[in-house]
Design an enzyme around this catalytic site. Structure first.
Site, mmCIF file in Angstrom:
data_model
loop_
_atom_site.group_PDB
_atom_site.id
_atom_site.type_symbol
_atom_site.label_atom_id
_atom_site.label_comp_id
_atom_site.label_asym_id
_atom_site.label_seq_id
_atom_site.Cartn_x
_atom_site.Cartn_y
_atom_site.Cartn_z
ATOM 1 N N GLU A 363 58.971 19.166 80.941
ATOM 2 C CA GLU A 363 59.981 19.167 82.012
ATOM 3 C C GLU A 363 61.370 19.538 81.476
ATOM 4 O OE1 GLU A 363 59.537 16.554 85.269
ATOM 5 O OE2 GLU A 363 57.394 16.267 84.902
ATOM 6 N N SER A 366 64.641 19.164 74.952
ATOM 7 C CA SER A 366 65.979 18.584 74.757
ATOM 8 C C SER A 366 67.030 19.692 74.681
ATOM 9 C CB SER A 366 66.003 17.741 73.480
ATOM 10 O OG SER A 366 65.131 16.645 73.654
#
Ligand code: CAA
Length: 379
Positions: A363, A366
């Protein structure tokens, strides 16, 4: 900012905690070892309202807010991060996307069963050449009368093997680049749609992650979400909320790592005393607890902004960026506190580390979260 939870939110948290401890926790290690999907538990989560928490009651959902959702996500993920991601994808990426952007007919036909957990959903954006670079979609959807004909490959799709309904992004007009991408609802069993490959993973091993193949797969025009060209906005907007779910999953893993470390450090003796007496251990526990609380506040901030209909993309990215890092660090420290035992399968903390790592990747990695945050600062 302080958060005072309502009675309903606390009740949801307690229900999730009880379910997680009684149903998920006792068998989580075995499912991880055997890579077994938690079919029965997911069915029960549906019955408890955990698979469509934020969906309106008129569509069979629990009609709850995002705060309740993140509280439940943390509890479920504390016991079993695989169950956490299954729940997060169904709630945040599938149900939310359908309820927010679907037509009444689409909601009637698909949302009700997804929200009650009778059916499971997946979200198919990633492709072999479109991961972080999500706009680089190669799957095509060509219009043919009342149908679109899908061709292409999606990969790393959570829930993909078990999903009854998949939201699929595909190019309807290559000449328009990312503005030519559209979103479709594809049902399991549609000819030309198949599971191509089941992945073997480091962590979250009892959730399924697969490649999906589309070969002349005919999808009714009625299954187009909103309009042609809306696919990338649909996916990225939906992922903003998804990131709050994954941040909560990471928080659950981090909290489980701390809980295990506190317990072990009080039990384990070295140099004639429990290791909890050693400052070397105490400092680790203090840092873990501080980071976990900071992550929790970032998540609650993002959830509360979403509930207030404020712009929450930046807050969601911050929550996921920070909570995923905290989860990996907490799991690593938990192993260090457990010493050699922590490295062994017999103790849960090695699973926590394996499960935590993916929260820094899916999703939006970082690095992508930093891009999202920086862009919102600079715009
Ligand atoms: N909401 C709505 N629209 C958005 C948006 C958002 N949050 N962010 C961007 N957009 C729109 C932009 O306005 C733009 O549209 P217009 O040109 O019409 O204005 C379009 O989307 C493309 O945006 P950019 O030009 O900014 O595109 P980019 O390529 O430079 O960067 C990105 C976009 C932020 C890097 C994005 O590609 C991204 O977030 N990538 C990561 C993808 C990701 O999270 N993948 C996860 C896969 S799903 C998964 O893991 C699920 C699972 O199974 C667990």
């Amino acid at each position: 900012m302080t958060f005072e939870f309502t009675e309903t939110q606390l009740m949801i948290q307690e229900t999730a905690r009880k379910f997680a401890e009684e149903v998920l926790a006792p068998s989580a290690d075995e499912r991880d070892e055997k890579e077994q999907f938690p079919y029965d538990a997911v069915k029960q989560m549906g019955e408890l309202g955990f698979m469509g928490m934020m969906v309106g009651e008129q569509y069979g959902g629990a009609g709850l807010d995002t705060i309740s959702y993140v509280l439940a996500m943390e509890e479920i993920s504390k016991a079993d991060a695989s169950a956490g991601v299954i729940m997060s994808v169904n709630n945040s990426l599938v149900c939310w996307g359908l309820e927010t952007f679907g037509t009444d007919e689409q909601k009637e036909k698909y949302l009700r069963e997804l929200a009650t957990g009778k059916k499971l959903g997946a979200f198919a954006l990633s492709e072999p050449e479109a991961g972080s670079d999500a706009t680089n979609q190669r799957t095509t959807a060509e219009r043919d009368g009342d149908f679109y004909v899908l061709n292409g490959m999606k990969n790393f799709i959570t829930n993909g093997a078990n999903a009854d309904v998949v939201l699929v992004m595909a190019q309807t007009d290559k000449t328009k680049g990312h503005r030519g991408v559209s979103a479709f609802i594809v049902e399991k069993g549609t000819p030309g749609f198949s599971v191509a490959k089941k992945e073997k993973k480091l962590g979250i091993r009892s959730s399924d992650t697969v490649s999906l193949s589309f070969s002349d797969c005919r999808v009714p025009k009625a299954n187009l979400i909103k309009e042609e060209g809306f696919g990338i906005k649909f996916a990225l907007r939906t992922l903003d909320g998804g990131r709050i779910g994954i941040a909560s999953q990471a928080l659950g893993i981090a909290q489980a790592s701390l809980d295990a470390s506190v317990k072990y450090s009080k039990e384990r003796k070295a140099f004639d005393k429990p290791i909890a007496n050693l400052q070397a251990i105490q400092f680790k526990l203090a840092d873990m607890a501080t980071n976990i609380q900071a992550a929790r506040l970032l998540i609650l901030t993002a959830a509360s902004q979403k509930d207030k209909n404020e712009n929450y993309g930046q807050a969601a990215a911050m929550a996921k960026l920070f909570a995923s890092k905290v989860a990996v660090q907490a799991a690593l420290e938990a192993i260090q506190i457990h010493g050699g035992y922590g490295y062994m399968r017999e103790y849960k903390v090695e699973r926590y580390l394996r499960d935590a790592k993916i929260t820094e990747i899916y999703e939006g990695t970082s690095e992508i979260q930093r891009i999202v945050i920086a862009r919102s600062l600079l715009q």
